[in-house]
Every structure is written in structure tokens, then in C-alpha cells.
Design an enzyme around this catalytic site. Structure first.
Site, PDB file in Angstrom:
ATOM      1  N   ASP A 126      49.353  24.436   4.677  1.00 20.97           N
ATOM      2  CA  ASP A 126      48.149  24.945   5.328  1.00 20.97           C
ATOM      3  C   ASP A 126      47.299  23.861   5.988  1.00 20.97           C
ATOM      4  OD1 ASP A 126      49.123  27.269   4.336  1.00 20.97           O
ATOM      5  OD2 ASP A 126      47.403  27.742   3.066  1.00 20.97           O
ATOM      6  N   HIS A 142      53.727  26.927  -0.928  1.00 19.19           N
ATOM      7  CA  HIS A 142      53.542  27.125   0.509  1.00 19.19           C
ATOM      8  C   HIS A 142      52.191  26.622   0.976  1.00 19.19           C
ATOM      9  CE1 HIS A 142      52.064  29.393   4.041  1.00 19.19           C
ATOM     10  NE2 HIS A 142      53.267  29.163   4.490  1.00 19.19           N
ATOM     11  N   CYS A 143      51.166  26.722   0.132  1.00 17.49           N
ATOM     12  CA  CYS A 143      49.798  26.531   0.626  1.00 17.49           C
ATOM     13  C   CYS A 143      49.400  25.075   0.862  1.00 17.49           C
ATOM     14  CB  CYS A 143      48.816  27.189  -0.349  1.00 17.49           C
ATOM     15  SG  CYS A 143      48.918  28.995  -0.355  1.00 17.49           S
ATOM     16  N   ILE A 144      49.330  24.279  -0.198  1.00 17.82           N
ATOM     17  CA  ILE A 144      48.737  22.946  -0.055  1.00 17.82           C
ATOM     18  C   ILE A 144      49.561  22.014   0.828  1.00 17.82           C
ATOM     19  CG2 ILE A 144      47.886  20.929  -1.309  1.00 17.82           C
ATOM     20  CD1 ILE A 144      47.125  22.707  -3.582  1.00 17.82           C
TER      21      ILE A 144
END
Length: 440
Positions: free
Chosen positions: A277, A272-274
Site C-alpha cells: 500500500d 498485502h497491505c504494509i
């Protein structure tokens, strides 16, 4: 910025009711930890099956065991789909997903929905914390007005803060308790309430100047990683053309005890993050300031193209064997986004699958953590889930090419090298001296 590892004056956790909105990979660990230290915790989630599983003592998150859920239930934890529970809460923490919309911009529908539920049921004296990843200004733009419209005074009647989640699924060293927690609030009184709460949950609280600074901190962390991964993902192409072993060069550079942090290339970024975000940050810059965040957008282009480069290398290696990619037997090893977890969100294996499929490749996969895999990328979705090959040795030996995507500990790297006709190593983990091994 203040860094506090001490415990301030605190109320007894058991006297306070915590509602955690969202029981996924962020919300459930928080609920479990809060229950462990004595809070009365309710997990609020829209998914009936998730709520039923939790109330039966079954976890759906890799880092949380069934035993932990059962222990929390014994301590008073419960899960529900009924938002009315917020009316009895002393503390509400929002841990809902914040993906991208179809156009690649922030999708804050889950946050807005949670805020709407809070506005419907919140009572005076409640601390509200947003943990979901958002662009800078979201807390002040969405959460604060919704509460003020009710007639509450922020900092006196209701206390609002932002604290970015830092969950790293599968990390054996750092969990919720021992990972420093950044907290930024709307007013000094809000900050005091939020710090007091989190000081009972984690070992160290890091105080940000405000909510925007705390919101940006999360995006900065992952943008830093995104840009540096893009650097090595671009360099791996150059080094292949120049016949240089980039992994060896990185190992050598890493020996420098200062001024260097090692990042290694791969088949693309996942989770989900890199992949998500940094897009929140670039969207905010463009929408508010009117110009692009050029370095970040270039990193996105490079990392988004990484799976296609892997496909091109597969095509090239098959061509060297005089095997057309159309009809070639391609085995993908490891389809999760990181090693030793079952999480497939935004995995680079998905776009790689569709690229190779568009060329007519006959694709199979193996992953010890994924029984059934349904690739999805840019609106594309396979008609039916793919079943994992069960006889790994036979599948490796019969494949025209094996693509090593994820370095799960369960894989015997020497055996894979010995059994493969050709194996493309996208992680730099296999013995480069083996005749079968080709590095990315």
C-alpha cells in the site's frame, strides 16, 4: 467527516441483488456478511476452482468457515465466473487484488478488468463501490470516465463510491461488522446511496469528504504502520551494537498512558497491505508531483532490508560456533506473514530463504498452518515446493540454528528454547535468559 452509527431509512436487503467482484480475503467476507443480513448475493471471480469450491460449500479463506459458506448458499448465495450477472445487480462492489507490477509500481489490471466488465453490463440505478486499495484519484480517473462514456449521469443514473477494505486476517476481535467503514463518494447522492448500503452491513459508517480522501485514508493507515515499523527495525540494529534490549525499552515506553504507541521489530513486513500500500502512495506522489516522498521511501528501504539483516545475524551466530553457513542446517519456524493464519503473501521468510540459500545453507521449515511452502521473492521461485518437517522436536534438536520468525500460538516457547542449540528470536517472544536464545 461524519461518523454515523445509526440506521437511516433503508430498503429491505432481500429486495436487492449484490454482486461482489473478487472472492478473496476481502470479497468473500463481504459476500458472507451481506448474505447474512438478507441481500441476494453473487460472488463473481475469475478462478473456476474458487467458484466451484464456494458452490460446494467450501471456504478458501482463513476467516470464513465452510459452515458460513453453506449457510450463505442456503440463503441464496452463489458464485460464478460469468460477468453477465452484473446486468442483474443493484449493487456492485469491486474487491479485486491490487499488487505491484515488476517495476514496483501499482498494478491496476484487475481493477481495470472489473471496470470493463461493469461497463459492459451495468444498468441504470446501480450503486458501484470500489474497495480495492488504490492510489488517490483512481475512482475518478478510471471508474467514473468508464461509466460516463456509456452516457450515464453520475449521481442520477449511476452511483459511485470508494470504501477501503479494512480486513485484518486472523483478528479475533475486529471483523467486517464491528470495524468502522469509511465511505467517500463522487456526489452527495452517491454518498447517500453508499452509506445506506453499508449501514446495513457494518455497525458504524465514517463519511469521508470524497473519494480521494477515502482512498488516501487507507494508504495513510498502512503508511503510518510502515514508517513506525521501519523506526524500530532500524533501532534494533543500533541496539544490538549498543547491547541494549530494545524489546524491554519498548515495554517500558508503552507504560506511558499518552503520546506513545508501541511498535516492535521483526524479520520484515508482510501481507498485502504494509509492503504494498505505501508504494501506491509514493508512486502517486512522484508521478503527479515530480518529487519523492522521502520519509516513506526510506521506510521502504529499511523494511525491505530487514530479512537480509536476519540472514546476517544467522551468519554471525553460526560463525561464533565455528560453523560455516555453507552447509549449515537452518530451521525456519513460522513462514506466514502474521501469527495464526496460513497466509504467506509477501512473507519476510521468502527473501530470507533466498538469502541464506545463496550462501549455501541447508534450509528446512516448520509452520503449523503451511503444509507446503514455495518461497518467492523479487522474481525468484524455488523449483519445487518445500515440505514441512513433521517431527518438530527432532528438527529443532538437529538444527545448527533455529530462526523463530512467527509467534504462532501452537509453538511451545519454553520447549523451543530448551531444545535448540541456538535460536534467533526475531519477535522478542522467547526467554532472553535462556542460553540458547539470541534476540535479533
Amino acid at each position: 467527516m461524519n461518523l454515523s452509527g445509526h440506521k437511516p431509512e433503508q430498503s429491505v436487503p432481500g429486495e436487492r441483488h449484490l454482486v461482489v467482484i473478487g472472492q478473496g480475503y476481502v470479497g468473500l467476507p463481504l459476500a458472507m456478511r451481506a448474505s447474512e443480513v438478507g441481500f441476494r448475493v453473487t460472488g463473481l471471480d475469475r478462478s473456476g476452482p474458487v467458484v466451484d469450491r464456494l458452490n460446494e460449500g467450501r471456504s478458501h479463506v482463513d476467516d470464513i468457515t465452510d459452515q458460513q459458506v453453506s449457510q450463505a448458499l442456503a440463503a441464496g448465495f452463489s458464485a460464478t465466473t460469468d460477468s453477465e450477472v452484473i446486468s442483474r445487480a443493484d449493487i456492485v462492489v469491486i474487491c479485486v487484488p491490487t499488487p505491484l507490477d515488476p517495476r514496483g509500481g501499482p498494478d491496476l489490471r484487475a481493477v481495470r478488468s472489473a471496470v470493463k466488465d461493469i461497463a459492459t453490463y451495468v444498468r441504470s440505478g446501480t450503486l458501484i463501490v470500489l474497495e480495492s486499495t488504490v492510489y488517490p484519484g483512481t475512482t475518478e480517473d478510471i471508474l467514473v470516465p468508464a461509466i460516463q462514456d456509456l452516457g450515464f449521469n453520475i449521481g442520477t443514473d449511476i452511483f459511485i463510491a470508494f470504501s477501503p477494505e479494512r480486513i485484518d486476517p486472523g483478528n479475533p476481535k475486529y471483523g467486517l461488522k464491528n470495524t468502522p467503514k469509511v465511505v467517500g463518494a463522487v456526489t452527495p447522492t452517491c454518498q447517500s446511496h453508499a452509506v445506506e448500503f453499508y449501514s446495513q452491513i457494518v455497525d458504524t459508517v465514517v463519511q469521508a469528504r470524497g473519494t480521494k480522501e477515502a482512498e488516501l485514508a487507507k494508504l495513510l493507515e498502512n503508511t503510518f504502520r510502515h514508517v513506525n515499523i521501519a523506526l524500530v527495525n532500524e533501532m534494533v540494529r543500533i541496539c544490538h551494537e549498543l547491547d541494549i534490549d530494545l524489546w524491554d525499552s519498548i515495554d517500558c515506553a508503552e507504560s506511558k498512558p499518552f503520546g506513545f504507541m508501541a511498535f516492535r521489530p521483526g524479520p520484515g513486513v508482510g501481507g498485502h497491505c504494509i509492503p504494498v500500500d505505501p508504494k501506491y502512495l509514493s508512486h502517486r506522489v512522484k508521478s503527479e508531483l515530480g518529487y519523492p516522498f522521502r520519509l516513506l521511501e526510506m521506510a521502504e528501504v529499511i523494511n525491505d532490508a530487514a530479512p537480509s539483516y536476519v540472514a546476517e545475524r544467522v551468519w554471525s551466530l553460526l560463525n561464533e560456533q565455528r560453523i560455516p553457513v555453507n552447509g549449515a542446517k537452518v530451521l525456519l519456524l513460522g513462514v506466514t506473514y502474521k501469527p495464526d493464519v496460513s497466509d504467506c503473501r509477501e512473507s519476510p521468510a521468502d527473501p530470507l530463504y533466498f538469502k541464506l540459500s545463496s550462501w549455501g545453507a541447508n534450509i528446512s521449515y516448520h509452520d503449523p498452518f503451511v503444509d507446503s511452502w514455495q518461497p518467492e521473492s523479487h522474481g525468484l521461485l524455488t523449483k519445487e515446493p518445500l515440505a514441512r518437517v513433521e517431527d518438530l522436536s527432532s528438527a529443532v534438536e538437529s538444527a545448527d540454528i533455529v530462526v523463530f520468525l512467527q509467534a504462532h500460538k501452537e509453538y511451545d516457547l519454553e520447549q523451543l528454547s530448551a531444545q535448540s542449540t541456538v535460536i534467533l528470536d526475531t519477535r522478542g517472544k522467547l526467554n532472553v535468559n535462556s542460553k540458547a536464545v539470541q534476540r535479533l
